[in-house]
Design an enzyme around this catalytic site. Structure first.
Site, PDB file in Angstrom:
ATOM      1  N   HIS A   1      36.379  35.064 -20.142  1.00  0.00           N
ATOM      2  CA  HIS A   1      35.292  35.549 -20.998  1.00  0.00           C
ATOM      3  C   HIS A   1      35.525  36.983 -21.494  1.00  0.00           C
ATOM      4  CE1 HIS A   1      32.843  32.133 -19.641  1.00  0.00           C
ATOM      5  NE2 HIS A   1      33.060  32.486 -18.384  1.00  0.00           N
TER       6      HIS A   1
HETATM    7  C1  BDR Z   1      29.758  36.192 -18.382  1.00  0.00           C
HETATM    8  O1  BDR Z   1      29.042  36.144 -17.161  1.00  0.00           O
HETATM    9  C2  BDR Z   1      29.807  36.669 -16.117  1.00  0.00           C
HETATM   10  O2  BDR Z   1      29.797  35.781 -15.050  1.00  0.00           O
HETATM   11  C3  BDR Z   1      31.187  36.926 -16.658  1.00  0.00           C
HETATM   12  O3  BDR Z   1      31.729  38.108 -16.119  1.00  0.00           O
HETATM   13  C4  BDR Z   1      30.977  37.046 -18.143  1.00  0.00           C
HETATM   14  O4  BDR Z   1      30.693  38.381 -18.524  1.00  0.00           O
HETATM   15  C5  BDR Z   1      30.051  34.772 -18.827  1.00  0.00           C
HETATM   16  O5  BDR Z   1      28.876  34.051 -19.001  1.00  0.00           O
END
Ligand code: BDR
Ligand code: CA
Length: 313
Positions: A243
């Site tokens: 992500h």
């Molecule tokens: C986001 O949520 C967190 O768990 C990850 O670091 C990312 O920023 C993804 O939904």
């Protein structure tokens, strides 16, 4: 071109860690003014610890890390240990950080930096709930107009939600903060799940990190080994979505991404869909565009960039 000045606002998180490492590996293009931490994946004390561990892993104990807000604006904190592990950075066996936190609150650092630097020269890169950014905009209403761009990881349209059926984690944790940011008038680029779910760390991509043979390459591979079990089980996918590194990668190589300039509103009322990013992807309303909402990434290019840059650390 001079290096672009950025502040990373983050809740590490294995994927946040890789986003930070990518920035630190790219000093010619990115001038990292500081890191601000926020409560999100795990409570603030741990995100602040983890951010410093990542700086030390990169050999950069000189980076200023400021602790920020320990809870969302209005709701109780929701965390994601089920994804990131008890520490938020489970996987590699990294030493406890030696570097201290920088003096002062993250929100004041964001405000002071935006006032001190020439207007339009500082980009904010939020990788977690938007509590620090919204608090800065509320406390100092003059600073939003001084932001060059906000490039944030959050939200989803086609993928809808990961923490609830309707909402992505970062926006869900603090929808009121996200709403303030979306209404700030800043130039905003959103990296939603629609993009990050196309950036999967497959076995061969993770092998390439490990094959770097460096402490950074091995730690990144171990972080991904840990992080991926959740998504593999949930989605049956070939690996973990990367992500947050998509944010740093967008700063470095916007040509790898595509999207649409559209209207995006945040649901703050409904208990059922709280934190939903209502993105007018198909242009079916007359609401004014307020963000560039990315939809696609050239994944091989992204991982080539990442591997090449991590090799520099
Ligand atoms: C986001 O949520 C967190 O768990 C990850 O670091 C990312 O920023 C993804 O939904
Ligand atoms: Ca994050």
């Amino acid at each position: 071109m001079p290096a672009r000045k950025i502040i990373i606002d983050t809740d590490p998180g294995q994927d946040d860690a890789v986003a930070i490492l990518l920035a630190l590996a790219s000093p010619e293009e990115i001038d990292l003014l500081g890191i601000t931490t926020v409560a999100g994946n795990v409570p603030l004390a741990l995100t602040s610890r983890n951010a410093r561990m990542v700086c030390e892993l990169a050999g950069r104990p000189d980076v200023a890390v400021y602790a920020g807000c320990d809870r969302p604006l209005r709701h109780r904190l929701v965390t994601a240990e089920h994804v990131h592990g008890k520490t938020g950075l489970d996987g590699p066996d990294l030493p406890e950080p030696q570097m201290p936190l920088a003096d002062g609150h993250a929100v004041d650092f964001i405000i002071d930096t935006l006032r001190r630097q020439p207007a339009g020269t500082v980009t904010l890169c939020p990788l977690g709930p938007l509590t620090n950014i919204a608090t800065a905009f509320e406390k100092a209403p003059d600073v939003a107009a001084r932001v060059q761009e906000i490039v944030l990881m959050g939200g989803a349209y086609f993928e809808v939600g990961n923490i609830t059926p309707a909402a992505e984690f970062n926006i869900y944790v603090d929808p009121e903060a996200a709403d303030i940011v979306m209404k700030s008038g800043c130039d905003i680029t959103i990296v939603p799940l629609d993009v990050t779910h196309k950036a999967l760390v497959t076995q061969s991509r993770n092998d390439a990190f490990r094959a770097l043979g460096s402490p950074v390459g091995i730690a990144v591979a171990q972080m991904t080994d840990f992080f991926e079990r959740f998504d593999k089980e949930k989605y049956g996918s070939a690996g973990a979505p990367l992500h947050d590194p998509c944010v740093t990668a967008f700063v470095l190589r916007p040509d790898l991404f595509s999207g649409r300039h559209i209207n995006v509103e945040i649901e703050t009322g409904s208990p059922l869909t709280r934190g939903m990013t209502v993105a007018d992807w198909w242009g079916v309303t007359d609401r004014s565009p307020n963000a560039t909402f990315l939809g696609d990434v050239e994944a091989d290019g992204l991982f080539a960039l990442l591997t090449e840059r991590l090799a520099r650390l």
